[in-house]
Write an enzyme that holds these catalytic residues in place. Structure first.
Site, PDB file in Angstrom:
ATOM      1  N   GLU A 151      36.043  48.111 -89.428  1.00 11.26           N
ATOM      2  CA  GLU A 151      36.489  49.294 -90.182  1.00 11.26           C
ATOM      3  C   GLU A 151      36.511  49.038 -91.692  1.00 11.26           C
ATOM      4  O   GLU A 151      37.588  49.004 -92.319  1.00 11.26           O
ATOM      5  CB  GLU A 151      37.857  49.758 -89.693  1.00 11.26           C
ATOM      6  CG  GLU A 151      37.824  50.330 -88.294  1.00 11.26           C
ATOM      7  CD  GLU A 151      39.163  50.943 -87.873  1.00 11.26           C
ATOM      8  OE1 GLU A 151      40.194  50.648 -88.507  1.00 11.26           O
ATOM      9  OE2 GLU A 151      39.174  51.722 -86.903  1.00 11.26           O
ATOM     10  N   GLU A 308      36.424  52.081 -80.392  1.00 16.47           N
ATOM     11  CA  GLU A 308      37.862  51.935 -80.146  1.00 16.47           C
ATOM     12  C   GLU A 308      38.494  53.298 -79.935  1.00 16.47           C
ATOM     13  O   GLU A 308      38.184  54.248 -80.658  1.00 16.47           O
ATOM     14  CB  GLU A 308      38.587  51.363 -81.373  1.00 16.47           C
ATOM     15  CG  GLU A 308      38.337  49.947 -81.728  1.00 16.47           C
ATOM     16  CD  GLU A 308      39.121  49.565 -82.997  1.00 16.47           C
ATOM     17  OE1 GLU A 308      40.141  50.201 -83.308  1.00 16.47           O
ATOM     18  OE2 GLU A 308      38.669  48.639 -83.682  1.00 16.47           O
TER      19      GLU A 308
HETATM   20  C1  GAL Z   1      41.984  50.260 -85.772  1.00 14.32           C
HETATM   21  C2  GAL Z   1      41.602  48.803 -85.953  1.00 14.32           C
HETATM   22  C3  GAL Z   1      42.100  47.941 -84.821  1.00 14.32           C
HETATM   23  C4  GAL Z   1      43.538  48.249 -84.511  1.00 14.32           C
HETATM   24  C5  GAL Z   1      43.652  49.723 -84.198  1.00 14.32           C
HETATM   25  C6  GAL Z   1      45.043  50.150 -83.826  1.00 14.32           C
HETATM   26  O1  GAL Z   1      41.982  50.936 -86.977  1.00 14.32           O
HETATM   27  O2  GAL Z   1      40.209  48.680 -86.048  1.00 14.32           O
HETATM   28  O3  GAL Z   1      41.944  46.581 -85.175  1.00 14.32           O
HETATM   29  O4  GAL Z   1      44.321  47.928 -85.621  1.00 14.32           O
HETATM   30  O5  GAL Z   1      43.272  50.456 -85.330  1.00 14.32           O
HETATM   31  O6  GAL Z   1      45.081  51.527 -83.532  1.00 14.32           O
END
Ligand code: GAL
Length: 674
Positions: A151, A308
């Site tokens: 990110e 994710e």
């Molecule tokens: C994302 C990040 C992850 C984790 C996640 C939690 O932004 O890439 O590493 O922190 O959020 O929701």
């Protein structure tokens, strides 16, 4: 052209952080992954301090062992460069690498992403660990994807330190060539801001009042480019050593506005994004759909990867609302419906320690005897059944214009109203189209529009001359354009197109406004059809936020303000232009009026509006390469629904998802108790 992942079926898995656990746990992890049908994990994302515990000293033994275990278990690896988490030794050795905020605060370490994007020491250290990693694992049969960083720009999107300012000057030299050209572009005659040389220019640090808007806009562009250069440097190292494995980085499409993902999208082999619901919102499935449609558009229609999302609650919202039974499957399959060829989570096993220990995971703290684990296992099985969806496409006849430059420019100070908000208008239109069951693509304003029948431009504030010409030519050749207010106003330097608003598109829209007439907070006006003309909406409606002193120059008024500052003036116009039609919605209409306007514009464009879709039910079609269409129908409501199917009505119980082909393929999800 996106390269395809060497995977069977759809991807399923998540971020895997084995270094947080003793090695005895790893075998259990792999066994449970197999039970859940996991076929891909993202590994090593924050592992720099473990992989390079001291400068130049590398320890890959543990990573060798876990990759071997995963490989034996048939689980593929999305191997990350760990550069989002520079180790403490690096911070101690290079204190000036710490990012500086616009108000001069130097950020510390002990979290993640502590680095200045323009730091040569950071770039060198990131390149070194990337080279070591790729030299060791290039060609490894388990590694099917490279995951660069994590990110970009999530925590530090812009740095205002001296070195960033120097890099900004170099970027400006490249863009503007001469300081005279820069003075002209930025309009520095205003407030005596003239520069005599590039060396005099600073980063737009916090100043007594608004810093030159064109300077701020260029700084946003520079900052996106600075991070992109870090990405491409790592990507090129990987490509040189492992040319057959695709390289990606995870975007935050629709969530973060820091990077111009249109330029980033060209640099990845496979578009991947992360998405997190705004958990408290009851209609958060619409924001999810927007993110998925935007991601597919960034992938230029090719399948993409949901890198994710969360199985249940996150840990970083004010109230971290847990997902209720069936919600994780609905969310996951909504992404699949809109073109994702894989569903991944943050993270595999819930952490016991650290900042994210209250974030849900595929394997919760409470273990496998849990509702959540059973749903994770079920979802894996459902995704295996849906393998035939892989590679199929989503087609849209309607496009929404999305441009980060407009978004950045609208965030600057001193606009005609605080109600001018890029995302607010996009969401207003997207939501009505979503509820009407219309699938949309997002497009850059300079994109080839020939595949679309209706283009909606709710907030295209920055309109370069070439972009206006792109829209003009497309409407002339038969397209239907619907724009909203504060579109077509400025060029790429935030300088107003002269001659009356909306300068760049006046001829296409057939209107001219002398003055903006923004409404007061909470003020509404009454919208009526003008005398002796056919209204597209059932009058009267109401309008809020915005009005203009608008005159017709070829267009006809569809609705006008009956009261308020623009009483008697057109509020919505329609203009026949060449072989096409251009609508101008010069206010924020109530939702019923907006629905009616969209219906009329869709009819002009010849787009079929689906009927029989109950409110809160989502239906999206994926078109298979084998010519077989499959429709994913998601019932987000608490009531059972019935939708028209290929062979008569199909029931979709409350909270469930059905996939329909010529006949229903299968049924997934469980009734929700929301
Ligand atoms: C994302 C990040 C992850 C984790 C996640 C939690 O932004 O890439 O590493 O922190 O959020 O929701």
């Amino acid at each position: 052209m996106a390269q395809r992942l060497r995977l069977e079926g759809l991807a399923y898995g998540g971020d895997y952080n084995p270094e947080q656990w003793p090695e005895e746990v790893w075998a259990e992890d792999v066994a449970l992954m197999r039970e859940a049908g996991v076929n891909l994990v993202s590994l090593g994302i924050f592992s720099w301090a473990r992989l390079e515990p001291r400068p130049g000293e590398f320890d890959f033994g543990w990573l060798d062992r876990i990759i071997a275990l995963l490989h034996e278990g048939g689980i593929r690896v999305d191997l990350a460069t760990p550069t989002a988490a520079p180790p403490a030794w690096f911070q101690k050795a290079h204190p000036d690498v710490r990012p500086v905020t616009a108000d001069g605060r130097v950020l510390g370490y002990g979290a993640r992403q502590t680095y200045c994007p323009s730091s040569p020491e950071y770039a060198a250290a990131a390149a070194r660990i990337t080279r070591e990693l790729v030299a060791r694992y290039a060609g490894h049969p388990a590694v099917v994807l490279w995951h660069v960083h994590n990110e970009y720009g999530c925590h530090v999107a812009r740095c205002y330190c001296e070195r960033s300012a120097a890099a900004f000057r170099d970027w400006l030299r490249d863009r503007h060539k001469t300081v005279d050209a820069l003075n002209e572009a930025w309009g520095t005659a205003f407030w005596g801001q003239r520069y005599d040389s590039f060396d005099e220019i600073d980063a737009p640090r916090e100043a007594p009042t608004a810093v030159n808007p064109a300077q701020q806009l260029d700084f946003r562009r520079f900052s996106s480019d600075a991070l992109l250069a870090l990405y491409t440097a790592e990507r090129d190292i990987i490509r040189a050593a492992d040319p057959d494995v695709p390289v990606t980085t995870n975007f935050m499409a629709g969530l973060s506005d820091n990077l111009d993902y249109w330029s980033w999208a060209r640099e990845v082999d496979l578009v991947a994004t992360d998405h997190y619901l705004t958990a408290e919102r009851a209609d958060n499935q619409i924001g999810l759909a927007l993110s998925a449609d935007l991601t597919r558009s960034l992938a230029f229609g090719e399948p993409w990867l949901l890198m994710e999302h969360s199985t249940s609650a996150v840990n970083w919202q004010p109230r971290n609302i847990a997902k209720r039974p069936g919600e994780m499957a609905r969310n996951s399959l909504a992404h699949v419906a809109r073109g994702a060829d894989g569903v991944m989570f943050f993270q595999w096993r819930a952490s016991r320690a650290g900042a994210e220990k209250y974030h849900s995971a595929m394997l919760p703290h409470a273990g496998t005897d849990t509702r959540l684990w059973r749903e994770v296992v079920d979802l894996g099985a459902r995704l295996r059944e849906l393998a035939p969806l892989r590679g199929s496409r989503v087609r849209a006849q309607v496009a929404l214009v999305w441009d980060w430059e407009s978004r950045w420019a609208l965030e600057l100070e001193y606009r005609p109203s605080v109600d001018l908000d890029f995302r607010e208008r996009i969401d207003a239109y997207y939501e009505r189209l979503w509820r009407a069951g219309i699938t949309v693509d997002f497009v850059h304003p300079g994109a080839d529009l020939s595949g679309y029948r209706l283009v909606v431009a709710p907030s295209m504030y920055v309109t370069r001359a070439a972009w206006a010409e792109n829209l003009r030519a497309w409407v002339r050749s038969g397209g239907t354009l619907l724009t909203s207010y504060f579109t077509g106003i400025v060029d790429e330097n935030d300088a107003v197109h002269p001659g009356g608003y909306p300068g760049a598109l006046r001829d296409v829209l057939g209107v001219r406004a002398e003055e903006f007439l923004p409404l007061r907070r909470g003020e509404t006006t009454t919208l009526v059809a003008p005398p002796r003309m056919d209204g597209a909406a059932a009058a009267p409606g109401t309008a809020s936020r915005w009005a203009e002193d608008l005159a017709l120059e070829g267009a006809s008024a569809v609705l006008q303000h009956a009261d308020g500052p623009a009483a008697g003036r057109p509020a919505v116009t329609r203009h026949a232009f060449g072989a096409g039609t251009a609508w101008y919605v010069a206010t924020a209409p109530d939702t019923g009026t907006l629905d009616a306007l969209l219906r009329a514009a869709l009819a002009d464009a010849g787009v079929h509006t689906p009927s029989g879709l109950p409110d809160g039910v989502e239906r999206v079609r994926r078109v298979g390469a084998d010519g077989r269409d499959r429709e994913i129908v998601i019932n987000h409501t608490l009531s059972d629904a019935t939708v028209p199917g290929p062979e008569g009505p199909v029931s979709v119980p409350a909270g469930t998802v059905r996939v329909l082909a010529s006949e229903p393929l299968e049924s997934v999800g469980s009734p929700t108790d929301q």
